[in-house]
Scaffold this active site. Sequence first.
Site, PDB file in Angstrom:
ATOM      1  N   LYS A   1      54.643  30.607  74.565  1.00  0.00           N
ATOM      2  CA  LYS A   1      55.197  31.856  75.102  1.00  0.00           C
ATOM      3  C   LYS A   1      54.193  32.527  76.039  1.00  0.00           C
ATOM      4  CE  LYS A   1      56.355  35.223  72.065  1.00  0.00           C
ATOM      5  NZ  LYS A   1      55.803  36.552  72.382  1.00  0.00           N
ATOM      6  N   SER A   2      52.956  32.624  75.611  1.00  0.00           N
ATOM      7  CA  SER A   2      51.956  33.319  76.430  1.00  0.00           C
ATOM      8  C   SER A   2      51.782  32.628  77.781  1.00  0.00           C
ATOM      9  CB  SER A   2      50.606  33.325  75.709  1.00  0.00           C
ATOM     10  OG  SER A   2      50.679  34.088  74.533  1.00  0.00           O
TER      11      SER A   2
ATOM     12  N   GLN B   1      46.441  41.058  75.615  1.00  0.00           N
ATOM     13  CA  GLN B   1      47.396  41.726  76.497  1.00  0.00           C
ATOM     14  C   GLN B   1      46.710  42.809  77.316  1.00  0.00           C
ATOM     15  OE1 GLN B   1      50.718  42.924  74.066  1.00  0.00           O
ATOM     16  NE2 GLN B   1      51.468  40.829  73.895  1.00  0.00           N
TER      17      GLN B   1
ATOM     18  N   GLY C   1      56.410  42.573  74.272  1.00  0.00           N
ATOM     19  CA  GLY C   1      55.182  43.324  74.511  1.00  0.00           C
ATOM     20  C   GLY C   1      54.340  42.706  75.617  1.00  0.00           C
TER      21      GLY C   1
ATOM     22  N   ARG D   1      59.047  36.430  63.897  1.00  0.00           N
ATOM     23  CA  ARG D   1      58.090  35.640  63.093  1.00  0.00           C
ATOM     24  C   ARG D   1      58.259  35.902  61.591  1.00  0.00           C
ATOM     25  NH1 ARG D   1      55.588  33.180  67.184  1.00  0.00           N
ATOM     26  NH2 ARG D   1      54.957  34.436  68.981  1.00  0.00           N
TER      27      ARG D   1
ATOM     28  N   ARG E   1      52.810  33.918  81.798  1.00  0.00           N
ATOM     29  CA  ARG E   1      51.791  33.953  82.854  1.00  0.00           C
ATOM     30  C   ARG E   1      52.150  33.032  84.016  1.00  0.00           C
ATOM     31  NH1 ARG E   1      49.873  35.602  78.080  1.00  0.00           N
ATOM     32  NH2 ARG E   1      47.926  36.787  77.899  1.00  0.00           N
TER      33      ARG E   1
ATOM     34  N   ARG F   1      56.109  50.621  70.352  1.00  0.00           N
ATOM     35  CA  ARG F   1      54.772  50.004  70.305  1.00  0.00           C
ATOM     36  C   ARG F   1      53.785  50.739  71.213  1.00  0.00           C
ATOM     37  NH1 ARG F   1      55.441  43.685  70.616  1.00  0.00           N
ATOM     38  NH2 ARG F   1      53.242  43.830  70.060  1.00  0.00           N
TER      39      ARG F   1
ATOM     40  N   ASP G   1      49.209  35.962  65.619  1.00  0.00           N
ATOM     41  CA  ASP G   1      50.667  35.871  65.472  1.00  0.00           C
ATOM     42  C   ASP G   1      51.086  35.006  64.284  1.00  0.00           C
ATOM     43  OD1 ASP G   1      51.051  37.492  67.651  1.00  0.00           O
ATOM     44  OD2 ASP G   1      51.190  35.827  69.065  1.00  0.00           O
TER      45      ASP G   1
ATOM     46  N   LYS H   1      52.772  45.170  65.695  1.00  0.00           N
ATOM     47  CA  LYS H   1      53.445  44.048  66.360  1.00  0.00           C
ATOM     48  C   LYS H   1      54.947  44.345  66.416  1.00  0.00           C
ATOM     49  CE  LYS H   1      49.821  41.627  67.309  1.00  0.00           C
ATOM     50  NZ  LYS H   1      49.442  41.449  68.709  1.00  0.00           N
TER      51      LYS H   1
HETATM   52  C1  S3P Z   1      49.722  37.826  73.557  1.00  0.00           C
HETATM   53  C2  S3P Z   1      48.694  38.426  72.926  1.00  0.00           C
HETATM   54  C3  S3P Z   1      48.762  38.900  71.529  1.00  0.00           C
HETATM   55  C4  S3P Z   1      49.940  38.300  70.781  1.00  0.00           C
HETATM   56  C5  S3P Z   1      51.188  38.295  71.597  1.00  0.00           C
HETATM   57  C6  S3P Z   1      51.004  37.534  72.885  1.00  0.00           C
HETATM   58  C7  S3P Z   1      49.549  37.403  74.961  1.00  0.00           C
HETATM   59  O1  S3P Z   1      48.870  40.297  71.534  1.00  0.00           O
HETATM   60  O2  S3P Z   1      50.162  38.998  69.573  1.00  0.00           O
HETATM   61  O3  S3P Z   1      52.239  37.680  70.854  1.00  0.00           O
HETATM   62  O4  S3P Z   1      50.357  36.591  75.469  1.00  0.00           O
HETATM   63  O5  S3P Z   1      48.588  37.881  75.595  1.00  0.00           O
HETATM   64  P1  S3P Z   1      47.548  41.235  71.590  1.00  0.00           P
HETATM   65  O6  S3P Z   1      46.763  40.705  72.691  1.00  0.00           O
HETATM   66  O7  S3P Z   1      48.004  42.624  71.873  1.00  0.00           O
HETATM   67  O8  S3P Z   1      46.938  41.071  70.232  1.00  0.00           O
END
Ligand code: S3P
Length: 438
Positions: A24-25, A172, A97, A390, A29, A125, A318, A345
């Site tokens: 996902k991350s 993030q 988020g 999750r 990006r 959040r 996560d 979260k």
């Molecule tokens: C993420 C960073 C994490 C994670 C989120 C995805 C990201 O959050 O919990 O699911 O893609 O950068 P935090 O960086 O706020 O901990």
Amino acid sequence: MSGVVFRVAPGGSLSGTLRVPGDKSISHRSIMLGAIADGVTRVEGFLEGEDALATLQAFRSMGVEIEGPQAGRVVIHGVGRDGLRPPQGELYLGNSGTSMRLLAGLLAGQPFDSLLTGDESLSRRPMKRVTEPLARMGARIDAAEGGTAPLRIHGGSRLTGIDYPMPVASAQVKSCLLLAGLYAEGRTCVTEPAPTRDHTERMLEAFGYPLHRDGASVCVEGGGRLTATDIHVPADISSAAFFLVGASIAPGSELLLEHVGINPTRDGVIHILRQMGAHIELLAPRQVGGEPVADLRVRHAPLHGIEIDPALVPLAIDEFPALFVAAACAEGRTVLRGAEELRVKESDRIAVMADGLRRLGITAEPTADGIVIEGGALRGGRVESHGDHRIAMSFAMAALRADGEVVIDDCANVNTSFPGFAGLAAGAGLAIQVSDDG
Ligand code: S3P
């Protein structure tokens, strides 16, 4: 609220070879950087989940032509660093988020206004963690009372680089400021209190953007350009985690999870499970497009409780809902500290997991920054996921060790990160049924 309900019959085991969906991350990006690059970026293995699709849709709304996704393939026709166009309406980011915090940084330095909105969970959040440092850079962002979304970003601000020691270990926040830094005058430096996922840094480099790393700090100079590239998204270790836990706790299980991203800033779940006694092997480790990948073989093993090293918290952030299920099935006590971030979260993951585990007969004591779980016998019962993907998937795996059916309410958001979860899990042996109770 019930909505989509998972009903999981007790017992069974997991076996076979699986490939869980894309990370996902990295998927988020790939769209963001591909959109502002010069040239055409081709992505493979893109996660077609609602969160990453919210990011994709946001860039389409800003005039970026994006083909797909089709079977994980996306083609992004980059518009260059100054080519985004003002969106027609608000940018609705659903439950995501990552979309909201990273976009806040990327949009703070644009010449146009934008409005970022989200669902009920995202609108609760904390956003001050990004709006405050962005304001120091010169951004003008209005938030709702309490510093939450919707975020109204006023365009045309001149940003200046800052040196920012992050109060929370958040990828993030780091990524938000680096993206704003691309549009700022001078150098933007972020220092993290503990290592967090570094996909933004790796991907900026893959797009030819120079970064300066020095210990816990990373810096970008504003004003550079990104050059399109090809991106291969590995399978998401955060999605693999449910299967790592499920196979570990269910006698007779053996799974091969293919092509999983094992970036050292993400692999805390493997370390923690191994410390609990899990049997996990990394096969054929390799580098794919700047990210380390391996096939993971996991077999059932008896687990024991541990004190989780707080240094591993950001590296498994996560995966704690799934790890709490492992702890419930382990012999003895598991203690987690230093994980207050779990409370902000998609749900308050400490409170919601403690509540669900108790309903299934487990002694689980929430603390301000963690939880204490006594391993024991799981019984069947009905638990509430609070719309948190999750939580829903973690309790589905708990059924493997329960003595009665586990029913989980409010599971629609599993589609944010893991479309097809129930089908894939059923194929591996989980006795899961999905119904929509409206
Ligand atoms: C993420 C960073 C994490 C994670 C989120 C995805 C990201 O959050 O919990 O699911 O893609 O950068 P935090 O960086 O706020 O901990």
